[in-house]
Motif scaffolding. Structure first.
Motif, PDB file in Angstrom:
ATOM      1  N   LEU A 283       1.106  -7.636   5.930  1.00 14.71           N
ATOM      2  CA  LEU A 283       1.265  -8.424   4.711  1.00 14.71           C
ATOM      3  C   LEU A 283       1.340  -9.913   5.031  1.00 14.71           C
ATOM      4  CD1 LEU A 283       3.783  -6.175   2.743  1.00 14.71           C
ATOM      5  CD2 LEU A 283       1.342  -6.456   2.320  1.00 14.71           C
ATOM      6  N   GLU A 284       2.050 -10.256   6.110  1.00 16.27           N
ATOM      7  CA  GLU A 284       2.169 -11.671   6.478  1.00 16.27           C
ATOM      8  C   GLU A 284       0.827 -12.240   6.922  1.00 16.27           C
ATOM      9  OE1 GLU A 284       6.850 -11.602   7.974  1.00 16.27           O
ATOM     10  OE2 GLU A 284       5.217 -11.532   9.434  1.00 16.27           O
TER      11      GLU A 284
ATOM     12  N   HIS B  67       2.709 -15.348  -1.008  1.00 16.03           N
ATOM     13  CA  HIS B  67       3.242 -14.315  -0.134  1.00 16.03           C
ATOM     14  C   HIS B  67       3.297 -13.004  -0.890  1.00 16.03           C
ATOM     15  CE1 HIS B  67       6.801 -15.736  -2.346  1.00 16.03           C
ATOM     16  NE2 HIS B  67       7.283 -14.521  -2.177  1.00 16.03           N
ATOM     17  N   PHE B  68       3.534 -11.924  -0.162  1.00 13.55           N
ATOM     18  CA  PHE B  68       3.589 -10.600  -0.770  1.00 13.55           C
ATOM     19  C   PHE B  68       5.014 -10.066  -0.743  1.00 13.55           C
ATOM     20  CE2 PHE B  68      -0.764  -9.672  -1.592  1.00 13.55           C
ATOM     21  CZ  PHE B  68      -1.493 -10.343  -0.631  1.00 13.55           C
TER      22      PHE B  68
ATOM     23  N   ALA C 119      -0.598   2.252   1.012  1.00 16.00           N
ATOM     24  CA  ALA C 119      -1.850   1.964   1.718  1.00 16.00           C
ATOM     25  C   ALA C 119      -1.874   0.565   2.309  1.00 16.00           C
ATOM     26  CB  ALA C 119      -3.029   2.140   0.755  1.00 16.00           C
ATOM     27  N   VAL C 120      -0.674   0.038   2.675  1.00 10.26           N
ATOM     28  CA  VAL C 120      -0.630  -1.308   3.221  1.00 10.26           C
ATOM     29  C   VAL C 120      -0.997  -1.255   4.701  1.00 10.26           C
ATOM     30  CG1 VAL C 120       0.777  -3.362   3.525  1.00 10.26           C
ATOM     31  CG2 VAL C 120       1.076  -1.963   1.520  1.00 10.26           C
ATOM     32  N   THR C 121      -2.281  -1.078   4.975  1.00 10.12           N
ATOM     33  CA  THR C 121      -2.823  -1.173   6.322  1.00 10.12           C
ATOM     34  C   THR C 121      -3.809  -2.325   6.313  1.00 10.12           C
ATOM     35  OG1 THR C 121      -4.661   0.322   5.859  1.00 10.12           O
ATOM     36  CG2 THR C 121      -2.601   1.321   6.634  1.00 10.12           C
ATOM     37  N   LEU C 122      -4.072  -2.851   7.497  1.00 12.25           N
ATOM     38  CA  LEU C 122      -4.969  -3.997   7.572  1.00 12.25           C
ATOM     39  C   LEU C 122      -6.335  -3.661   7.005  1.00 12.25           C
ATOM     40  CD1 LEU C 122      -4.966  -6.894   8.530  1.00 12.25           C
ATOM     41  CD2 LEU C 122      -5.826  -6.128  10.738  1.00 12.25           C
ATOM     42  N   ASP C 123      -6.813  -2.442   7.255  1.00 15.69           N
ATOM     43  CA  ASP C 123      -8.126  -2.031   6.768  1.00 15.69           C
ATOM     44  C   ASP C 123      -8.162  -1.979   5.248  1.00 15.69           C
ATOM     45  OD1 ASP C 123      -9.825   0.834   6.134  1.00 15.69           O
ATOM     46  OD2 ASP C 123     -10.842  -0.804   7.161  1.00 15.69           O
ATOM     47  N   ALA C 124      -7.101  -1.399   4.627  1.00 17.06           N
ATOM     48  CA  ALA C 124      -7.110  -1.212   3.182  1.00 17.06           C
ATOM     49  C   ALA C 124      -6.745  -2.480   2.439  1.00 17.06           C
ATOM     50  CB  ALA C 124      -6.137  -0.093   2.798  1.00 17.06           C
ATOM     51  N   PHE C 125      -5.902  -3.316   3.044  1.00 22.52           N
ATOM     52  CA  PHE C 125      -5.328  -4.419   2.275  1.00 22.52           C
ATOM     53  C   PHE C 125      -6.048  -5.740   2.475  1.00 22.52           C
ATOM     54  CE2 PHE C 125      -1.874  -4.921  -0.541  1.00 22.52           C
ATOM     55  CZ  PHE C 125      -1.502  -6.256  -0.503  1.00 22.52           C
ATOM     56  N   ARG C 126      -6.738  -5.902   3.580  1.00 21.29           N
ATOM     57  CA  ARG C 126      -7.372  -7.197   3.833  1.00 21.29           C
ATOM     58  C   ARG C 126      -8.424  -7.518   2.784  1.00 21.29           C
ATOM     59  NH1 ARG C 126      -8.288 -11.082   7.898  1.00 21.29           N
ATOM     60  NH2 ARG C 126      -9.195 -12.792   6.694  1.00 21.29           N
ATOM     61  N   GLY C 127      -9.214  -6.517   2.388  1.00 16.33           N
ATOM     62  CA  GLY C 127     -10.213  -6.771   1.356  1.00 16.33           C
ATOM     63  C   GLY C 127      -9.593  -7.153   0.030  1.00 16.33           C
TER      64      GLY C 127
END
Length: 596
Positions: A35-36, A52-53, A78-86
């Motif tokens: 998130l950061e 910020h989140f 689903a806060v993973t880099l793959d799911a959340f970055r987009g």
């Protein structure tokens, strides 16, 4: 021999528990780091500071920022880099390329039109991603495909309404961004696309051309939203006939009820109190003669408690919450690293004087060092303070489930826990109000009512013994009016555990945490009429600020469908409309992990 086996098994269990806690802590740290990182990327991409989140929700400083497009919300789990970055890149582009005032001017008011219009505006901003940033474009496309697959797999895609929305999303995004549609979806939407084409074809063709002009694009997007909404309203009317099953229609309606771009969550009201400032001596209580601190077992019959407990157990079972896993996660969040002795026979570290002889007796043996043993230890006291005012009645079952799950999990984590509530004994002032009237209604009387502070579980009672009492939160006739500031004072006093305060006895705890569950501003009718409408509001704000400044406790506001930021610096809004789901439990855990 048996004792040695038991000691070995105990040691194995302790090692397994330590490893589990470390794994949970690692997972939470990765979640927070994700998130950061995404927030930092958003600030750089959008050029806007303060973003910020809190969980998966976007904030600018302490103000929530609404992002109504449905594909921007991968969900709490689903806060993973793959799911959340987009999703984060999409939010950044929306902030960078969309004028909020202009958008509000065009955005329709009805939910169906609003959803389509918001989605099209989001696609427009995503199409403006810099060609020199192919990674951003890849993230956006990946996130949209994830949402598309989840939507297609849901029951929503099996309804006429859902299929229309899905078709509009696929066709419009492909046209606006000039990115090809996934072949996996083309067959599914082919007939619906053919039916929509005569109605939206002209405007659809203009979207790509007008994407650099928000007003020009907005006119065509609004026309498409109007057409889609008209078709959906026709289908809703048809499916609402008694001969049709309408079970899935409300699910699609939920997508239409996205928050507007103005306020993601309603905010609690607040105002300064002239009466409190004019009183001269601060907050006053006209009389405390009728105030009581009671245990739930004193006010709810045992037979009722047993029935409530059974209902509560059924509700929690339906939610499928993994309490042991939550306990391990809480242990990781609330634990601190402490010195727990030394490990010898190490090949590096500090010299161990008792092993120096080895240098002579065992040439080449370098195990003459010792290392410090660090173990996680939970040293925390957590209190849930529940607003038992009348408006909270409809949430009583969900609130009871939430605090019950956490009370059990905190015990597993080794933390002390209390569950408290506050209400009044009467409406409209009760006996305190009558006493004020008998004395001639003197001005600025202060608080007028009979305060009731309720103990559903104290820190010394194990969860198993407190189970029936916690279920007392479901007794709705306990819910009357609320004097929040005094309740926060009382709960903090119990957390400190001073003489005569009862409570957790936690004056030596590393962390003292107070979680206040409420759905609105403080309200007592008699007090408001005799003083002013903001008397209790200002008192609550002053009390919270004073305790936080003194370091008495970390105070969090858990707003039930409400933003409590006017009163609590650290706060989140919870949606309990579907009960205390795993997502809601995760929101609270994420808040504690972030210490926001």
């Amino acid at each position: 021999m048996a004792s040695l086996v038991e000691q070995t098994e105990q040691a194995e269990r302790e090692r397994a528990e330590t490893a589990s806690r470390q794994l949970a802590a690692t997972s939470l740290r990765r979640r927070k780091q994700t998130l950061e990182l995404c927030a930092a990327a958003m600030r750089g991409l959008s050029g806007q500071g303060g973003l910020h989140f809190r969980g998966p929700a976007l904030y600018r400083e302490s103000t929530p920022v609404a992002m109504p497009a449905p594909h921007l919300h991968p969900g709490t789990d689903a806060v993973t880099l793959d799911a959340f970055r987009g999703a984060a890149d999409g939010m950044a582009l929306r902030l960078q390329h969309s004028d909020a005032a202009l958008h509000a001017e065009f955005c329709p008011a009805t939910p169906a039109r609003m959803l389509v219009f918001e989605m099209l505006e989001q696609f427009r901003t995503e199409s403006l991603a810099d060609a020199a940033m192919p990674g951003v474009r890849a993230n956006l496309n990946r996130r949209f495909q994830q949402w598309s697959r989840a939507f297609e797999a849901s029951t929503l895609a099996d309804t006429d309404l859902g299929l229309i929305l899905f078709t509009v999303a696929q066709v419009c995004r492909a046209r606006i961004t000039a990115e090809p549609m996934s072949p996996d979806f083309e067959d599914r939407i082919e007939s619906t696309r053919a039916e929509l084409a005569p109605h939206v074809g002209t405007h659809l063709a203009a979207l790509r051309r007008e994407r650099f002009s928000q007003p020009g694009f907005g006119r065509h997007a609004l026309a498409i939203a109007e057409t889609v909404a008209a078709i959906s309203e026709h289908l809703e009317a048809r499916e609402a006939r008694p001969s049709r099953s309408g079970g899935r229609v409300p699910q699609f309606q939920l997508l239409f009820d996205q928050d507007s771009n103005d306020d993601a969550v309603p905010t609690a009201g607040y105002g300064r109190s002239d009466a409190l400032e004019a009183g001269g001596d601060g907050y006053r209580k006209f009389t405390t003669a009728y105030d009581r601190e009671l245990h739930a077992t004193d006010v709810v019959r045992a037979e009722l408690l047993r029935g409530y407990r059974q209902q509560l157990d059924d509700d929690i079972a339906r939610q499928g919450i993994n309490v042991p896993r939550l306990g391990r996660a809480l242990g990781a969040v609330l634990s601190t690293a402490v010195h727990d002795g030394w490990d010898g026979d190490a090949i590096e570290g500090r010299l161990d004087g008792s092993r120096l002889a080895r240098l002579v007796t065992a040439s080449g043996d370098r195990r003459v060092f010792r290392t410090e043993r660090i173990e996680p230890r939970t040293d925390a006291a957590v209190t849930f303070l529940v607003d038992c005012s009348g408006s909270m009645k409809e949430h009583s079952a969900a609130v009871a489930a939430l605090v019950d799950v956490y009370a059990r999990a905190l015990e597993l984590a080794g933390a002390r826990c209390e569950v408290l509530g506050f209400t009044t004994a009467a409406w409209n002032g009760g006996r305190a109000g009558k006493d004020w009237i008998r004395t001639g209604r003197p001005p600025h009387p202060g608080r007028l009512n009979e305060v009731r502070h309720l103990v559903f579980k104290d820190a010394d009672t194990p969860w198993r013994r407190a189970r029936p009492a916690i279920a007392g939160l479901m007794k709705k006739d306990l819910f009357r009016e609320g004097v929040d500031g005094e309740a926060v004072d009382w709960a903090c006093a119990r957390l400190r555990g001073g003489p005569g305060n009862g409570g957790t006895g936690s004056n030596g705890s590393e962390r003292r945490i107070l979680l206040v569950l409420s759905d609105g501003s403080p309200m007592d009718g008699a007090t408001a009429l005799a003083n002013d409408g903001h008397y209790l509001e200002q008192h609550l704000r002053d009390v919270v600020a004073a305790h936080e400044a003194a370091g008495n406790a970390e105070i969090f506001g858990l707003g039930v469908g409400l933003d409590l930021s006017p009163y609590y610096r650290r706060n989140i809004a919870l949606d309990l409309s579907r009960g205390s789901s795993a997502a809601v439990v995760g929101q609270v855990l994420a808040m504690l992990a972030g210490r926001r």
